[in-house]
Design an enzyme around this catalytic site. Structure first.
Site, PDB file in Angstrom:
ATOM      1  NE  ARG A   1      90.695  61.822 -21.246  1.00 45.60           N
ATOM      2  CZ  ARG A   1      89.807  62.209 -22.145  1.00 45.60           C
ATOM      3  NH1 ARG A   1      89.946  61.877 -23.398  1.00 45.60           N
ATOM      4  NH2 ARG A   1      88.777  62.932 -21.796  1.00 45.60           N
TER       5      ARG A   1
ATOM      6  CG  ASP B   1      79.987  59.644 -23.181  1.00 47.65           C
ATOM      7  OD1 ASP B   1      80.405  60.089 -24.261  1.00 47.65           O
ATOM      8  OD2 ASP B   1      80.036  60.288 -22.114  1.00 47.65           O
TER       9      ASP B   1
ATOM     10  CE  LYS C   1      85.342  60.852 -18.302  1.00 50.54           C
ATOM     11  NZ  LYS C   1      85.232  62.178 -18.947  1.00 50.54           N
ATOM     12  CG  ASN C   2      81.459  62.755 -18.033  1.00 51.46           C
ATOM     13  OD1 ASN C   2      82.689  62.869 -18.014  1.00 51.46           O
ATOM     14  ND2 ASN C   2      80.783  62.357 -19.098  1.00 51.46           N
TER      15      ASN C   2
ATOM     16  CB  CYS D   1      88.574  66.498 -29.403  1.00 55.39           C
ATOM     17  SG  CYS D   1      87.131  65.579 -29.149  1.00 55.39           S
TER      18      CYS D   1
ATOM     19  NE  ARG E   1      83.546  67.048 -27.050  1.00 53.37           N
ATOM     20  CZ  ARG E   1      83.854  66.204 -26.069  1.00 53.37           C
ATOM     21  NH1 ARG E   1      84.843  65.361 -26.221  1.00 53.37           N
ATOM     22  NH2 ARG E   1      83.181  66.196 -24.947  1.00 53.37           N
TER      23      ARG E   1
HETATM   24  C1  UD1 Z   1      79.836  65.942 -22.140  1.00 49.98           C
HETATM   25  C2  UD1 Z   1      80.542  64.755 -21.551  1.00 49.98           C
HETATM   26  C3  UD1 Z   1      80.864  63.741 -22.648  1.00 49.98           C
HETATM   27  C4  UD1 Z   1      79.606  63.375 -23.427  1.00 49.98           C
HETATM   28  C5  UD1 Z   1      78.880  64.630 -23.903  1.00 49.98           C
HETATM   29  C6  UD1 Z   1      77.530  64.336 -24.516  1.00 49.98           C
HETATM   30  C7  UD1 Z   1      81.696  65.687 -19.657  1.00 49.98           C
HETATM   31  C8  UD1 Z   1      82.994  66.070 -19.036  1.00 49.98           C
HETATM   32  N1  UD1 Z   1      81.755  65.206 -20.913  1.00 49.98           N
HETATM   33  O1  UD1 Z   1      80.725  66.578 -23.057  1.00 49.98           O
HETATM   34  O2  UD1 Z   1      81.404  62.583 -22.042  1.00 49.98           O
HETATM   35  O3  UD1 Z   1      79.953  62.629 -24.567  1.00 49.98           O
HETATM   36  O4  UD1 Z   1      78.654  65.530 -22.792  1.00 49.98           O
HETATM   37  O5  UD1 Z   1      76.727  63.637 -23.647  1.00 49.98           O
HETATM   38  O6  UD1 Z   1      80.659  65.781 -19.044  1.00 49.98           O
HETATM   39  N2  UD1 Z   1      78.170  72.159 -28.595  1.00 49.98           N
HETATM   40  C9  UD1 Z   1      78.212  73.337 -29.305  1.00 49.98           C
HETATM   41  N3  UD1 Z   1      78.666  74.458 -28.661  1.00 49.98           N
HETATM   42  C10 UD1 Z   1      79.066  74.450 -27.355  1.00 49.98           C
HETATM   43  C11 UD1 Z   1      79.002  73.239 -26.642  1.00 49.98           C
HETATM   44  C12 UD1 Z   1      78.554  72.099 -27.282  1.00 49.98           C
HETATM   45  O7  UD1 Z   1      77.863  73.373 -30.476  1.00 49.98           O
HETATM   46  O8  UD1 Z   1      79.457  75.493 -26.841  1.00 49.98           O
HETATM   47  C13 UD1 Z   1      77.686  70.921 -29.250  1.00 49.98           C
HETATM   48  C14 UD1 Z   1      78.758  69.833 -29.354  1.00 49.98           C
HETATM   49  O9  UD1 Z   1      79.588  70.023 -30.463  1.00 49.98           O
HETATM   50  C15 UD1 Z   1      77.924  68.579 -29.432  1.00 49.98           C
HETATM   51  C16 UD1 Z   1      76.714  68.918 -28.557  1.00 49.98           C
HETATM   52  O10 UD1 Z   1      76.708  70.326 -28.422  1.00 49.98           O
HETATM   53  O11 UD1 Z   1      77.492  68.374 -30.749  1.00 49.98           O
HETATM   54  C17 UD1 Z   1      76.729  68.294 -27.181  1.00 49.98           C
HETATM   55  O12 UD1 Z   1      77.993  68.487 -26.587  1.00 49.98           O
HETATM   56  P1  UD1 Z   1      78.154  68.745 -25.027  1.00 49.98           P
HETATM   57  O13 UD1 Z   1      76.949  68.295 -24.304  1.00 49.98           O
HETATM   58  O14 UD1 Z   1      78.598  70.137 -24.818  1.00 49.98           O
HETATM   59  O15 UD1 Z   1      79.376  67.790 -24.673  1.00 49.98           O
HETATM   60  P2  UD1 Z   1      80.431  68.059 -23.561  1.00 49.98           P
HETATM   61  O16 UD1 Z   1      79.797  68.840 -22.469  1.00 49.98           O
HETATM   62  O17 UD1 Z   1      81.693  68.549 -24.147  1.00 49.98           O
END
Ligand code: UD1
Length: 422
Positions: free
Chosen positions: A396, A304, A22-23, A116, A121
C-alpha cells in the site's frame, strides 16, 4: 497473496532513490476533482493506495491516465458523487474525496471508514468542519452524505490537528464563498504540498505549514502541473534499516528538512548522519544506543516511523521508552517483534524496550502498513530467515521495496503463497 523472505544479517550499503510521498499524492489526486483542465502530476509513487485512489476517481467519472510515475487527470465532468464501501474499506484516505465533491458538485456520498488496525480513527472533525462551511451532513446506512449549494467560508477550530481533515477542509474551502480560517490545523509537509498544487490552479491559500491556514474561496480552479514531494517515511525506513545493519546508506531525492525529528533520533541512537539539500547519508560506526521518543504531529517525531524505531531500539543497548500519542493502539507490531526475540513491555500508550537483544528470523504477520515495515527492517538485522506474511499492507505504501533493498545488498525476495493465511 505474497510473502517476503529475508535472509537477515547483510550489511546494507549504497544509494537508494526515494519515491514520491504516498500521503501527498493521495490528497493531490483527490483534489483534481475541484476543477477542470489538465492536471499533470509527476513523482507519483506506484503503490497500491495510489492505484486505489485512481480507481476511485475513475468510478467518479474522472479521466485518469497513469504512465509510470506520472498521472494525467481531467475532471471536466463527473459521473457519480459516491465513494462506495468496497473501495473505502480498503483505504481510509478515500474520505479525501468528500470535501472536493461537495465543494464542486454540491453533494457527496462517501462510505464511512470502518475500524482499523491502529485504533479508532474517526472522521468527526472532517464532518464538523464541513458543517461549519454550510454543508448538510447526515450519516445513514453506513454512508456520509454531504450537500451544499455553495459552501461558505467560516472559522474552524480543529480540536486535534488532523492531517487528512485539514486537507479535506482546505480543498473544500478553496471553492467556498468568502474566507475560511482553519485553526489548530495540521502542519505536515504533505499539507504544504497540496496547498502549493491548489495555489498553482488558482486557489488562494496562506499559512499552510502553520497551524493557522487562511483560504479565500474562488469560483473555480483550473488545471496545473505538480511534482509530488519525496516520501519522508520511506526515507526514514531505509535509514533505520541502514542503522540496524551497521550499514552505509544514502537516501537520494529526499528532503532532509522534512526528516529532522527522525534524523535527530537516529543520531541519538549513535548513527553518524550527514545531509545535503536532497540527500542523507547514514553510517553506524559504533553500537546502537537506546533513546526515548514520543510521537507527535509534525514537526514532532512521526507516528508512521514509530514501529520501525521500536525494531531498531530492540537491538540498541539500554532501555528505551517509546510513547505513542497520535493513535491509541498502534502497537500491533509488538507481538510479532517479540516472536523475533525483542524484549518489549507495553504499558498503556508506552513501550519499554529492553534492547541489546539478538533478533532471530521467524514467520511473522504484517497487520498494517508501518507494522509491516518494522518487520522488514527487523528481518534485515535478524539472524536467519524471516518470512513476512500479508505483505499487501506493505504494498500500500512502499514502492518496489524488495528491489530497492536488494540493490542495497539485502538478501530479500518476494514469493507468492499458495498457503491460506488466516
Ligand atoms: C494521516 C496519514 C497517516 C498518519 C497520520 C498521522 C494520510 C493519508 N495518512 O492519517 O499515515 O499516520 O496522518 O500523522 O495522510 N482524529 C479525530 N477526528 C477526526 C480525525 C482525526 O479524532 O476527524 C484523530 C485521530 O484519531 C488521531 C489524530 O486525530 O488520533 C490524528 O489523526 P489524523 O491526522 O487525522 O490521521 P489521518 O489523517 O487519518
Amino acid at each position: 497473496m505474497d510473502e517476503i523472505l529475508i535472509n537477515g544479517g547483510n550489511r546494507l550499503a549504497g544509494e537508494v532513490r526515494i519515491s514520491g510521498a504516498k500521503n501527498s499524492a493521495l490528497p493531490i489526486l483527490a483534489s483534481t476533482i475541484l476543477g477542470g483542465g489538465d492536471c499533470v502530476i509527476t513523482n507519483v509513487p506506484r503503490v497500491v493506495d495510489v492505484l486505489t485512489m485512481g480507481k476511485l476517481l475513475g468510478i467518479l467519472g474522472v479521466n485518469v491516465l497513469h504512465e509510470g510515475n506520472r498521472a494525467v487527470i481531467q475532471a471536466e465532468v463527473i459521473a457519480s458523487t459516491e465513494a462506495p464501501y468496497d473501495l473505502v474499506k480498503t483505504m481510509r484516505a478515500s474520505v479525501l474525496v468528500l470535501g472536493p465533491l461537495v465543494a464542486r458538485w454540491g453533494e457527496a456520498k462517501v462510505s464511512l471508514p470502518g475500524g482499523c488496525a491502529i485504533g479508532s480513527r474517526p472522521v468527526n472533525l472532517h464532518l464538523a468542519g464541513l458543517e461549519k462551511l454550510g454543508a448538510d451532513i447526515s450519516i445513514e446506512h453506513g454512508y456520509i452524505t454531504a450537500k451544499a449549494k455553495r459552501l461558505r467560508g467560516a472559522r474552524i477550530y480543529c480540536d486535534t490537528p488532523t492531517v487528512t481533515g485539514t486537507e479535506n477542509l482546505m480543498m473544500a474551502a478553496s471553492l467556498a464563498e468568502g474566507v475560511t480560517m482553519l485553526e489548530n490545523a495540521a502542519k505536515e509537509p504533505e499539507i504544504v504540498d497540496l496547498a502549493e498544487f491548489l495555489v498553482k490552479r488558482g486557489a488562494r491559500i496562506h499559512g499552510a505549514g502553520t497551524d493557522a491556514i487562511t483560504i479565500e474561496g474562488v469560483r473555480e480552479l483550473h488545471g496545473g502541473d505538480h511534482e509530488v514531494i519525496p516520501d519522508r517515511i520511506e526515507a526514514g525506513t531505509y535509514l533505520a534499516a541502514g542503522a540496524m545493519t551497521h550499514g552505509d546508506v544514502t537516501t537520494t531525492h529526499c528532503r532532509p528538512t522534512h526528516l529532522e525529528a527522525v534524523l535527530m533520533k537516529l543520531r541519538e541512537a549513535g548513527a553518524h548522519v550527514q545531509e545535503g539539500k536532497d540527500w542523507v547519508c547514514l553510517t553506524m560506526p559504533d553500537k546502537l544506543r537506546g533513546t526515548d521518543m514520543r510521537t507527535l504531529p509534525f514537526p514532532g517525531f512521526p507516528t508512521d516511523m514509530q514501529a520501525q524505531m521500536v525494531a531498531l531500539m530492540s537491538l540498541a543497548e539500554g532501555t528505551s521508552v517509546i510513547t505513542e500519542t497520535v493513535f491509541e493502539s498502534r502497537f500491533m507490531h509488538v507481538e510479532e517483534l517479540r516472536r523475533m526475540g525483542a524484549d518489549i513491555r507495553v504499558e498503556g500508550n508506552r513501550l519499554m524496550v529492553t534492547g541489546g537483544k539478538k533478533l532471530t528470523g521467524a514467520p511473522v504477520m504484517a497487520s498494517d502498513l508501518r507494522a509491516s515495515a518494522s518487520l522488514i527492517v527487523a528481518g534485515l538485522a535478524a539472524e536467519g530467515v524471516t518470512q513476512v506474511q500479508r505483505v499487501y499492507h506493505l504494498d500500500r505504501g512502499y514502492e518496489r521495496i524488495e528491489e530497492k533493498l536488494g540493490a542495497l545488498g539485502a538478501d530479500i525476495r518476494r514469493r507468492p503463497t499458495t498457503m491460506k493465511v488466516h
